[in-house]
Design an enzyme around this catalytic site. Structure first.
Site, PDB file in Angstrom:
ATOM      1  N   GLY A  56       0.803  -1.294  -0.167  1.00 30.65           N
ATOM      2  CA  GLY A  56      -0.136   0.119  -0.031  1.00 30.65           C
ATOM      3  C   GLY A  56       0.693   1.126  -0.049  1.00 30.65           C
ATOM      4  N   CYS A  57       0.148   2.248   0.074  1.00 29.12           N
ATOM      5  CA  CYS A  57       1.068   3.730   0.013  1.00 29.12           C
ATOM      6  C   CYS A  57       1.737   3.874   1.334  1.00 29.12           C
ATOM      7  CB  CYS A  57       0.121   4.837  -0.329  1.00 29.12           C
ATOM      8  SG  CYS A  57      -1.082   5.124   0.898  1.00 29.12           S
ATOM      9  N   THR A  58       1.410   3.227   2.185  1.00 29.79           N
ATOM     10  CA  THR A  58       2.071   3.253   3.625  1.00 29.79           C
ATOM     11  C   THR A  58       3.258   2.189   3.881  1.00 29.79           C
ATOM     12  OG1 THR A  58       0.273   1.972   4.779  1.00 29.79           O
ATOM     13  CG2 THR A  58       0.214   4.151   4.700  1.00 29.79           C
TER      14      THR A  58
END
Length: 385
Positions: A358-360
């Site tokens: 994910g973006c994290t």
């Protein structure tokens, strides 16, 4: 009464008088700067020292380098090697409180904490760390970097600095270690990301907006960040913004040595000298001793030892994938190097899981029905906190 004692008493009264006269935080403090080795010449650093002297009454500045036309004190040397030797001599004798220099080798265990003003909100941020090596093991080094950053921020007057961890490989392991340290009695105030999903693991937006007082990173990344923050307006050849790469911090390290890049311009040199003076006035050495003592009392050494030990066994045997099902839940906070093993640990327990990014950062996905059971399995295996 001996002449030496009379002289010391006289100097003390002069320092007190200067402090009363100027109202300066730094009366009685003497900061050195070595002037050889800059890509922009000796004159560049001398100009920075003179700028700092004009802007900051109350502390003295000593140039360590060749003789130049200046009203500042000059300790004459001919080479960079001689400059570092003279610097160490003056620091160890107590004549200098701190010194700013370039291209200096710290022992393993010591690294520097940079100081920048971020372009997003014009807010101060400490980058921990920017040169040197805190430890050979990446995650162990970043945990130490967090403590080094806290020490520096406190010496600069931030009583309760917020701490964020840049979203790099190992960031989640650093988060777990720091939260364990906090739980054990070493108080850490964790920053909150400015992004909607929050948390103390920081994104690029948080760098620009200074979402944390102390931004924890590995040293090489920190070094790159310092260069970008310092020279994004100049094209890179001249570092015109910020306060330099900061003081070398490490347990038992007794010299206050701050680092400049060879590309540092006059304004950064001036700011680095003022940074050094304020750290000395804030008694950075005393704060460092206190913080290391508190961290060790909270189990720092055991936490660091566990990081470098084999905490979990990789799932090496062939594990049959359970029957596929729709995955709508996810668990983040797993290091990318452990992602496949975490997935196999769930498969081994009969839970279907998929890996994703994910973006994290890395994550393992499973059904909502299996979310809580998956958290327990991964926590027991050491993949998440």
């Amino acid at each position: 009464m001996s002449e030496n004692i009379k002289k010391m008493i006289g100097e003390t009264f002069k320092d007190i008088a200067k402090a009363i006269e100027t109202g300066s935080f730094a009366a009685g403090i003497r900061v050195g700067i070595t002037t050889l080795g800059s890509e922009h010449g000796v004159e560049n650093l001398v100009a920075g020292a003179e700028m700092a002297a004009k802007e900051s009454a109350g502390f003295e500045i000593v140039l360590i380098g060749p003789k130049v036309d200046t009203e500042l004190e000059v300790a004459e040397v001919a080479t960079e090697e001689e400059a570092h030797k003279k610097m160490e001599e003056l620091l160890d004798s107590g004549y200098l409180s701190a010194c700013v220099t370039m291209h200096y080798n710290f022992p393993i265990g010591v690294s520097t904490v940079g100081r920048v003003i971020t372009p997003g909100k014009g807010k101060e941020m400490f980058i921990a760390t920017t040169t040197g090596t805190s430890a050979a093991h990446r995650v162990e080094a970043m945990v130490k970097n967090a403590i080094y950053g806290i020490i520096t921020a406190k010496a600069m007057g931030k009583k309760n600095p917020t701490v964020g961890i840049l979203n790099l490989d190992g960031a989640r392991a650093v988060e777990r270690a720091l939260k364990e340290l906090d739980k054990n009695g070493y108080p850490i105030t964790f920053a909150e990301s400015m992004r909607a999903d929050g948390g103390c693991v920081m994104r690029g937006n948080d760098l620009l907006g200074a979402a944390a007082d102390v931004m924890v990173t590995d040293t090489l990344t920190g070094n790159i960040m310092m260069k970008v923050f310092s020279s994004y307006t100049t094209g890179g050849s001249y570092e015109g913004l910020g306060y330099g790469y900061g003081p070398g911090i490490g347990e038992g390290y007794d010299r206050t040595v701050l680092i400049l890049s060879r590309a540092s311009g006059t304004p950064v040199a001036a700011n680095a000298i003022k940074y050094a003076a304020k750290l000395s006035a804030g008694n950075v050495k005393k704060i460092a001793a206190e913080e290391f003592k508190k961290a060790k009392a909270a189990g720092l050494e055991d936490i660091l030892s566990a990081l470098t030990a084999t905490k979990k066994e990789a799932v090496e045997e062939e594990v049959k994938m359970p029957e596929k099902e729709v995955v709508t839940a996810s668990i983040a906070g797993i290091d990318v190097m452990d992602l496949e093993d975490a997935q196999k640990a769930l498969w081994k327990a009969g839970i279907y899981a998929e890996t994703g990014m994910g973006c994290t950062g890395p994550m393992v996905q499973m059904s909502e029905a299996n979310l809580e059971a998956s958290k327990k399995i991964l926590a027991d295996a050491g993949y998440i906190a």
